[in-house]
Design a protein around this motif. Sequence first.
Motif, PDB file in Angstrom:
ATOM      1  N   VAL A 299      48.813  -7.780  66.151  1.00  0.00           N
ATOM      2  CA  VAL A 299      48.518  -6.418  65.824  1.00  0.00           C
ATOM      3  C   VAL A 299      50.109  -5.999  64.624  1.00  0.00           C
ATOM      4  N   PRO A 300      49.830  -5.682  63.663  1.00  0.00           N
ATOM      5  CA  PRO A 300      51.539  -5.495  62.997  1.00  0.00           C
ATOM      6  C   PRO A 300      51.379  -3.969  63.383  1.00  0.00           C
ATOM      7  N   MET A 301      52.745  -3.710  63.309  1.00  0.00           N
ATOM      8  CA  MET A 301      53.363  -1.906  63.364  1.00  0.00           C
ATOM      9  C   MET A 301      53.772  -1.883  62.305  1.00  0.00           C
ATOM     10  N   ILE A 302      53.668  -0.590  62.030  1.00  0.00           N
ATOM     11  CA  ILE A 302      54.509   0.339  61.535  1.00  0.00           C
ATOM     12  C   ILE A 302      55.293   1.253  62.582  1.00  0.00           C
ATOM     13  N   VAL A 303      56.894   1.302  62.698  1.00  0.00           N
ATOM     14  CA  VAL A 303      57.909   1.910  62.837  1.00  0.00           C
ATOM     15  C   VAL A 303      59.301   2.767  62.344  1.00  0.00           C
ATOM     16  N   GLY A 308      67.407  -0.613  67.746  1.00  0.00           N
ATOM     17  CA  GLY A 308      66.527  -1.960  67.012  1.00  0.00           C
ATOM     18  C   GLY A 308      65.604  -2.255  67.132  1.00  0.00           C
ATOM     19  N   LEU A 309      64.052  -1.447  66.359  1.00  0.00           N
ATOM     20  CA  LEU A 309      63.215  -1.620  65.419  1.00  0.00           C
ATOM     21  C   LEU A 309      63.479  -1.759  64.309  1.00  0.00           C
ATOM     22  N   LYS A 310      63.839  -1.615  63.750  1.00  0.00           N
ATOM     23  CA  LYS A 310      63.889  -2.904  62.097  1.00  0.00           C
ATOM     24  C   LYS A 310      64.165  -3.856  62.159  1.00  0.00           C
ATOM     25  N   GLU A 311      65.081  -4.008  63.022  1.00  0.00           N
ATOM     26  CA  GLU A 311      65.948  -5.723  62.990  1.00  0.00           C
ATOM     27  C   GLU A 311      64.646  -6.376  63.813  1.00  0.00           C
ATOM     28  N   GLY A 319      55.599  -6.076  60.856  1.00  0.00           N
ATOM     29  CA  GLY A 319      55.440  -4.933  60.377  1.00  0.00           C
ATOM     30  C   GLY A 319      56.339  -3.625  59.625  1.00  0.00           C
ATOM     31  N   ILE A 320      55.734  -2.918  59.193  1.00  0.00           N
ATOM     32  CA  ILE A 320      56.440  -1.668  58.456  1.00  0.00           C
ATOM     33  C   ILE A 320      57.156  -0.956  58.603  1.00  0.00           C
ATOM     34  N   VAL A 321      58.931  -0.656  58.462  1.00  0.00           N
ATOM     35  CA  VAL A 321      59.557   0.712  58.699  1.00  0.00           C
ATOM     36  C   VAL A 321      59.666   1.541  57.948  1.00  0.00           C
ATOM     37  N   SER A 322      59.094   3.073  58.288  1.00  0.00           N
ATOM     38  CA  SER A 322      59.455   3.840  57.364  1.00  0.00           C
ATOM     39  C   SER A 322      60.132   4.191  57.547  1.00  0.00           C
ATOM     40  N   PRO A 323      61.074   4.979  56.259  1.00  0.00           N
ATOM     41  CA  PRO A 323      62.655   5.267  56.395  1.00  0.00           C
ATOM     42  C   PRO A 323      62.991   6.340  56.763  1.00  0.00           C
ATOM     43  N   GLU A 324      61.969   7.497  57.267  1.00  0.00           N
ATOM     44  CA  GLU A 324      61.990   8.396  57.822  1.00  0.00           C
ATOM     45  C   GLU A 324      60.953   9.109  58.973  1.00  0.00           C
ATOM     46  N   GLY A 325      61.058   9.379  59.798  1.00  0.00           N
ATOM     47  CA  GLY A 325      60.436   9.366  61.279  1.00  0.00           C
ATOM     48  C   GLY A 325      59.733  10.989  60.755  1.00  0.00           C
ATOM     49  N   THR A 326      58.655  11.711  59.555  1.00  0.00           N
ATOM     50  CA  THR A 326      58.297  12.660  59.514  1.00  0.00           C
ATOM     51  C   THR A 326      56.861  12.197  59.455  1.00  0.00           C
ATOM     52  N   PRO A 327      56.271  13.145  59.688  1.00  0.00           N
ATOM     53  CA  PRO A 327      54.425  12.969  59.711  1.00  0.00           C
ATOM     54  C   PRO A 327      54.753  12.209  57.802  1.00  0.00           C
ATOM     55  N   GLU A 328      54.824  13.142  57.276  1.00  0.00           N
ATOM     56  CA  GLU A 328      54.430  12.959  55.724  1.00  0.00           C
ATOM     57  C   GLU A 328      54.668  10.888  55.532  1.00  0.00           C
ATOM     58  N   ALA A 329      56.221  10.899  56.187  1.00  0.00           N
ATOM     59  CA  ALA A 329      55.955   9.422  55.792  1.00  0.00           C
ATOM     60  C   ALA A 329      55.291   8.610  56.766  1.00  0.00           C
ATOM     61  N   ILE A 330      55.499   8.788  57.663  1.00  0.00           N
ATOM     62  CA  ILE A 330      54.159   7.975  58.564  1.00  0.00           C
ATOM     63  C   ILE A 330      52.492   7.804  58.284  1.00  0.00           C
ATOM     64  N   ARG A 336      49.549   3.035  52.874  1.00  0.00           N
ATOM     65  CA  ARG A 336      50.423   1.744  51.818  1.00  0.00           C
ATOM     66  C   ARG A 336      50.331   0.253  52.771  1.00  0.00           C
ATOM     67  N   TYR A 337      49.856   0.507  54.418  1.00  0.00           N
ATOM     68  CA  TYR A 337      49.153  -0.794  54.990  1.00  0.00           C
ATOM     69  C   TYR A 337      47.647  -1.297  54.542  1.00  0.00           C
ATOM     70  N   PHE A 338      47.075   0.336  54.555  1.00  0.00           N
ATOM     71  CA  PHE A 338      45.882  -0.358  54.369  1.00  0.00           C
ATOM     72  C   PHE A 338      45.057  -0.086  52.594  1.00  0.00           C
ATOM     73  N   SER A 339      46.076   0.042  51.938  1.00  0.00           N
ATOM     74  CA  SER A 339      45.947  -0.457  50.892  1.00  0.00           C
ATOM     75  C   SER A 339      45.696  -1.507  50.344  1.00  0.00           C
ATOM     76  N   ASP A 340      46.375  -2.511  50.580  1.00  0.00           N
ATOM     77  CA  ASP A 340      46.431  -3.323  50.305  1.00  0.00           C
ATOM     78  C   ASP A 340      45.959  -5.170  51.530  1.00  0.00           C
ATOM     79  N   ASN A 341      45.178  -5.702  51.465  1.00  0.00           N
ATOM     80  CA  ASN A 341      44.635  -6.323  52.722  1.00  0.00           C
ATOM     81  C   ASN A 341      46.443  -7.302  52.808  1.00  0.00           C
ATOM     82  N   ARG A 342      46.990  -7.650  51.840  1.00  0.00           N
ATOM     83  CA  ARG A 342      47.654  -9.063  51.659  1.00  0.00           C
ATOM     84  C   ARG A 342      48.589  -8.580  52.822  1.00  0.00           C
TER      85      ARG A 342
END
Length: 374
Positions: A299-303, A308-311, A319-330, A336-342
């Motif tokens: 199961v892929p992740m958004i962190v 060490g999560l980025k590393e 998975g995808i690393v959100s640059p900020e830990g805000t509700p808007e960024a998450i 974005r994750y669900f916009s492209d199956n690839r």
Amino acid sequence: KLKIAILSCFYPYRGGISQFNACLFEELSKEHIVKAFNFKRQYPEFLFPGKTQLVTADDEAVPVESESLLDTANPFSYGSTYRQIRDWNPDVLIVRYWMSYFAPSLGYITRRMKKHCKVISILDNVIPHEPHFFDAPLTKYFLKGSTGCVTLCEAVSKDLLKLKSDADYTVIQHPLYSHFGEKMERSKAEELLGLEKGMKNILFFGLIRTYKGLDILLEAFGMLPEGYQLIIAGEPYGSYEKYQQIIDRLPNKDRIHADLKYIKDSEVSKYFSAADLAVLPYRSATQSGISSVSYHFEVPMIVTDVGGLKETIGDRGTGIVSPEGTPEAICKEILRYFSDNRIAARCIENIRLEKERLSWKTFAHKLTGFIEGL
């Protein structure tokens, strides 16, 4: 063949650290003589925020034969634990360290054992997620008893070097848990959880603690359009009230499915089998045992970009690393994750590569190689 003593929590204690110790014990036992020395009391009850520290009748924790010796709240047990381990005469003593509460008891033992054998500390955290003024001095006291240290990610190594600049250490990434069984049919998992089918399922899994940012994810979920479902699975440490207040005012609150309890091993599969995506919106982190469960179930992740999560996730493409830990960024990264199956396909492909690399066998070999090199 090494004679290895491990002093930490084992069965009947439950939770991620106990599971890790059981897997490590099993793997090391294949090639070495290993003995488990357990806690008689891990924490006094008033310090433990969850419901119980122990395995319950319906858990499926791996029983490991161990000697229960150390009562962390009773200094009289420190000396007797030290003497029992010393009299077993190991080549190496391995201890786990994850919060400064354990520094007096473990430090007492390791500083004395260091005269008789190598002492290896596996450090989950050096500075805890919810820090106090006494953490650094206590951890320094503990570290004096270590011949060598193992960290599970670079972020912890940086913390280690701040407190002990000459530490002999190595980084060995958290191996994958494989005792949660197979992935099940998605539709069956959705049925078991009472979820609506045909939705995009987001999972928040594990103990609910302030630093893990469930409130951030709830706010982000509130911004998502129709078609998304949020699954929350885990035991709250502390009050759940603040999360409930957020849920109550969300427009899509009827699409939030919460199982607020300790999730036993045999139940883990259904949550990850139903999920498209796991979200770890942490405010602070070192590494995460949850990511290793996510890998097991592919199961892929958004962190968030902490510790060490980025590393361990972003740099590996799992998975995808959100640059900020805000509700808007998450929220933006979920869309974005669900916009492209690839994106999902690429993440799953990279997870499969990681699964080969992060086996317990690899971890144990790197660990014993490090011990022998000291």
